[in-house]
Scaffold this motif. Sequence first.
Motif, mmCIF file in Angstrom:
data_model
loop_
_atom_site.group_PDB
_atom_site.id
_atom_site.type_symbol
_atom_site.label_atom_id
_atom_site.label_comp_id
_atom_site.label_asym_id
_atom_site.label_seq_id
_atom_site.Cartn_x
_atom_site.Cartn_y
_atom_site.Cartn_z
ATOM 1 N N ASP A 1 14.650 -9.681 20.293
ATOM 2 C CA ASP A 1 15.389 -10.840 19.762
ATOM 3 C C ASP A 1 15.169 -11.018 18.261
ATOM 4 N N ALA A 2 13.917 -10.856 17.811
ATOM 5 C CA ALA A 2 13.604 -11.057 16.383
ATOM 6 C C ALA A 2 14.326 -10.025 15.525
ATOM 7 N N SER A 3 14.323 -8.776 15.966
ATOM 8 C CA SER A 3 14.989 -7.702 15.218
ATOM 9 C C SER A 3 16.495 -7.924 15.192
ATOM 10 N N LEU A 4 17.033 -8.383 16.335
ATOM 11 C CA LEU A 4 18.475 -8.609 16.443
ATOM 12 C C LEU A 4 18.920 -9.727 15.505
ATOM 13 N N GLN A 5 18.121 -10.803 15.448
ATOM 14 C CA GLN A 5 18.455 -11.925 14.570
ATOM 15 C C GLN A 5 18.395 -11.513 13.095
ATOM 16 N N LEU A 6 17.397 -10.714 12.754
ATOM 17 C CA LEU A 6 17.251 -10.212 11.384
ATOM 18 C C LEU A 6 18.459 -9.368 10.978
ATOM 19 N N LEU A 7 18.882 -8.493 11.872
ATOM 20 C CA LEU A 7 20.019 -7.627 11.587
ATOM 21 C C LEU A 7 21.322 -8.425 11.497
ATOM 22 N N LYS A 8 21.458 -9.427 12.354
ATOM 23 C CA LYS A 8 22.665 -10.267 12.329
ATOM 24 C C LYS A 8 22.787 -10.994 10.987
ATOM 25 N N THR A 9 21.685 -11.539 10.506
ATOM 26 C CA THR A 9 21.678 -12.244 9.220
ATOM 27 C C THR A 9 22.085 -11.302 8.084
ATOM 28 N N ALA A 10 21.527 -10.086 8.113
ATOM 29 C CA ALA A 10 21.844 -9.089 7.067
ATOM 30 C C ALA A 10 23.305 -8.690 7.119
ATOM 31 N N MET A 11 23.829 -8.498 8.316
ATOM 32 C CA MET A 11 25.231 -8.097 8.476
ATOM 33 C C MET A 11 26.172 -9.156 7.900
ATOM 34 N N GLU A 12 25.856 -10.426 8.196
ATOM 35 C CA GLU A 12 26.730 -11.518 7.733
ATOM 36 C C GLU A 12 26.627 -11.712 6.230
ATOM 37 N N SER B 1 16.351 2.891 11.150
ATOM 38 C CA SER B 1 15.201 2.158 11.699
ATOM 39 C C SER B 1 14.548 2.924 12.850
ATOM 40 N N ARG B 2 15.372 3.657 13.626
ATOM 41 C CA ARG B 2 14.820 4.486 14.697
ATOM 42 C C ARG B 2 13.943 5.606 14.106
ATOM 43 N N THR B 3 14.383 6.169 12.972
ATOM 44 C CA THR B 3 13.592 7.221 12.308
ATOM 45 C C THR B 3 12.293 6.662 11.762
ATOM 46 N N ILE B 4 12.347 5.462 11.152
ATOM 47 C CA ILE B 4 11.119 4.837 10.616
ATOM 48 C C ILE B 4 10.133 4.589 11.755
ATOM 49 N N ALA B 5 10.653 4.143 12.901
ATOM 50 C CA ALA B 5 9.789 3.931 14.076
ATOM 51 C C ALA B 5 9.176 5.250 14.546
ATOM 52 N N ASP B 6 9.955 6.340 14.492
ATOM 53 C CA ASP B 6 9.436 7.655 14.904
ATOM 54 C C ASP B 6 8.326 8.125 13.966
ATOM 55 N N LEU B 7 8.470 7.848 12.660
ATOM 56 C CA LEU B 7 7.407 8.209 11.710
ATOM 57 C C LEU B 7 6.130 7.432 11.994
ATOM 58 N N ASP B 8 6.290 6.219 12.529
ATOM 59 C CA ASP B 8 5.125 5.410 12.923
ATOM 60 C C ASP B 8 4.668 5.731 14.342
ATOM 61 N N ALA B 9 5.373 6.659 15.019
ATOM 62 C CA ALA B 9 5.089 7.005 16.417
ATOM 63 C C ALA B 9 5.222 5.781 17.319
ATOM 64 N N ALA B 10 6.152 4.871 16.964
ATOM 65 C CA ALA B 10 6.367 3.652 17.757
ATOM 66 C C ALA B 10 7.453 3.894 18.798
ATOM 67 N N ILE B 11 7.238 3.378 19.988
ATOM 68 C CA ILE B 11 8.216 3.555 21.068
ATOM 69 C C ILE B 11 9.435 2.673 20.819
ATOM 70 N N ASN B 12 9.210 1.412 20.378
ATOM 71 C CA ASN B 12 10.301 0.464 20.169
ATOM 72 C C ASN B 12 10.493 0.168 18.685
ATOM 73 N N ILE B 13 11.709 -0.200 18.326
ATOM 74 C CA ILE B 13 12.005 -0.597 16.949
ATOM 75 C C ILE B 13 11.559 -2.042 16.769
ATOM 76 N N SER B 14 10.805 -2.301 15.698
ATOM 77 C CA SER B 14 10.312 -3.658 15.439
ATOM 78 C C SER B 14 11.023 -4.250 14.210
ATOM 79 N N PRO B 15 10.872 -5.558 13.955
ATOM 80 C CA PRO B 15 11.525 -6.174 12.793
ATOM 81 C C PRO B 15 11.177 -5.494 11.467
ATOM 82 N N GLN B 16 9.929 -5.002 11.313
ATOM 83 C CA GLN B 16 9.555 -4.360 10.042
ATOM 84 C C GLN B 16 10.342 -3.071 9.834
ATOM 85 N N HIS B 17 10.665 -2.362 10.911
ATOM 86 C CA HIS B 17 11.474 -1.142 10.788
ATOM 87 C C HIS B 17 12.905 -1.492 10.387
#
Length: 511
Positions: free
Chosen positions: A451-462, A478-494
């Motif tokens: 939800d936090a990531s979705l809200q952040l992206l929505k604000t940027a899009m608008e 953002s998926r690539t940045i998460a892969d560089l961090d070896a993170a399974i899910n995309i987070s708001p920082q990505h």
Amino acid sequence: MLIKVFGSAVFGVEATTITVEVNIDKGIGYHLVGLPDNAVKESSYRIAAALKNNGYSLPGKKITINMAPADLRKEGSAYDLTLAVGILAASGQIKADEVAKYIIMGELSLDGSLQPIKGVLPIAIKAKEEGFKGFFLPKQNVKEAAIVAGLECYGLENISEVIDFFEGRGTIEPTLVNTREEFYKNLEFPEFDFNDVKGQEGIKRCMEIAAAGGHNIILIGPPGAGKTMLAKRLPSILPPMTLREALETTKIHSVAGKIKNIGLMNQRPFRSPHHSASSVSLVGGGSFPQPGEISLAHNGVLFLDELPEFKREVLEVMRQPLEDREVTISRARFTITFPSSFMLVASMNPSPGGYFNDPDAPVTSSPHEMQRYMSKISGPLLDRIDIHIEVTPVPFDKLSDTRKSESSVEIRKRVTKAREIQTQRFEEYEHVHYNAQMSSRQIREYCKLDDASLQLLKTAMERLNLSARAYDRILKVSRTIADLDAAINISPQHISEAIQYRSLDREGWLG
């Protein structure tokens, strides 16, 4: 007497075996049929001189030569040796027992010496597939052909050598190339290394993300900020090519005649066409289509320096290949597809004078001039570039710092790990290998947001008024940045970092 010898024709990046039937009968005349072009028709003069200068002769009888299949256009001078050996065998001047077991190709000089030809690797692959014993070709091309295991490749300097071979006089040893040894040679010593770059840590991070996900990137900054220097070092942090990629790349360069006695290409290509390039030189084409710069950059990097200086119609022809990763060239009689899976790296000044909103700049541009300058690049093309980043000049204290920066080898280790995660993720998909290649369906599956990531992206899009394609680009990055961090899910920082890499969508940029 009727004799069959074999050559090969290259269409696109694939070869087709050509059967050369030579019949010698009573009478006088030289008849060459089977859709030969002027270079093939002129071969009779080169063959006659080459044979005479090596103690043989063109028989004074009726010579009929058919190049089958007769409905395919035969182009170039590479059939000289094929025709010459066919004539010698049909006239009884050499033994014909073994001739049909080999592919024979080469351009003849008047003294009988052989000149290099194009498209050797696809020809060798086809010869192996069709069960030929060996391949006779000019010595300058033999390392390239010898990549194909299980095919005897003989490099010749003169027509006399192939004559001696079929006559049983003397021996020619086939050239052997250890493909794996050739492939892994010099992989760890890049010519251009990131440890030469002073400062620019943020840009290096961008380059690392671009390399990890195969993303297209545009660098925007004033003259002398280091845009070209950074772009030239991008291939050094890309993962090493697989053997399959190396063969694909070598095949394209072989067709274009760019292989210079090096055998298998083990470095990713870096192509940098001048801004005066035409659309045909960029995507390929011509009456007998040849690969263009985007295909020569396959599995590597295409660098377009000073992007707005390119003609608009030249840039627009890249839109479809950037999406499809191949370019199809259609002619009335045939259609050829060249692969073109490349990373696009572009650079540009932010204005005609080179500086943007800088009151101390030596050259300033009016808003109207900047609008006109930026409008040379269409919105749809910019949407296909995942990462937009501003490059600022390096301050003196960074330039004078004697400490070495992080090397390309170290950065490449992280990039390779991220690519391994992506390879595992997309193993069930045949044409998807890294994040930049994801389709909309795969983005929905692998780029799920909380939800936090979705809200952040929505604000940027608008706020930035981003297009649907830009939305997809942000998710991919953002998926690539998460892969560089070896993170399974995309987070708001990505997500927030990925949004930062859309400079040209932010307020303050014109165009």
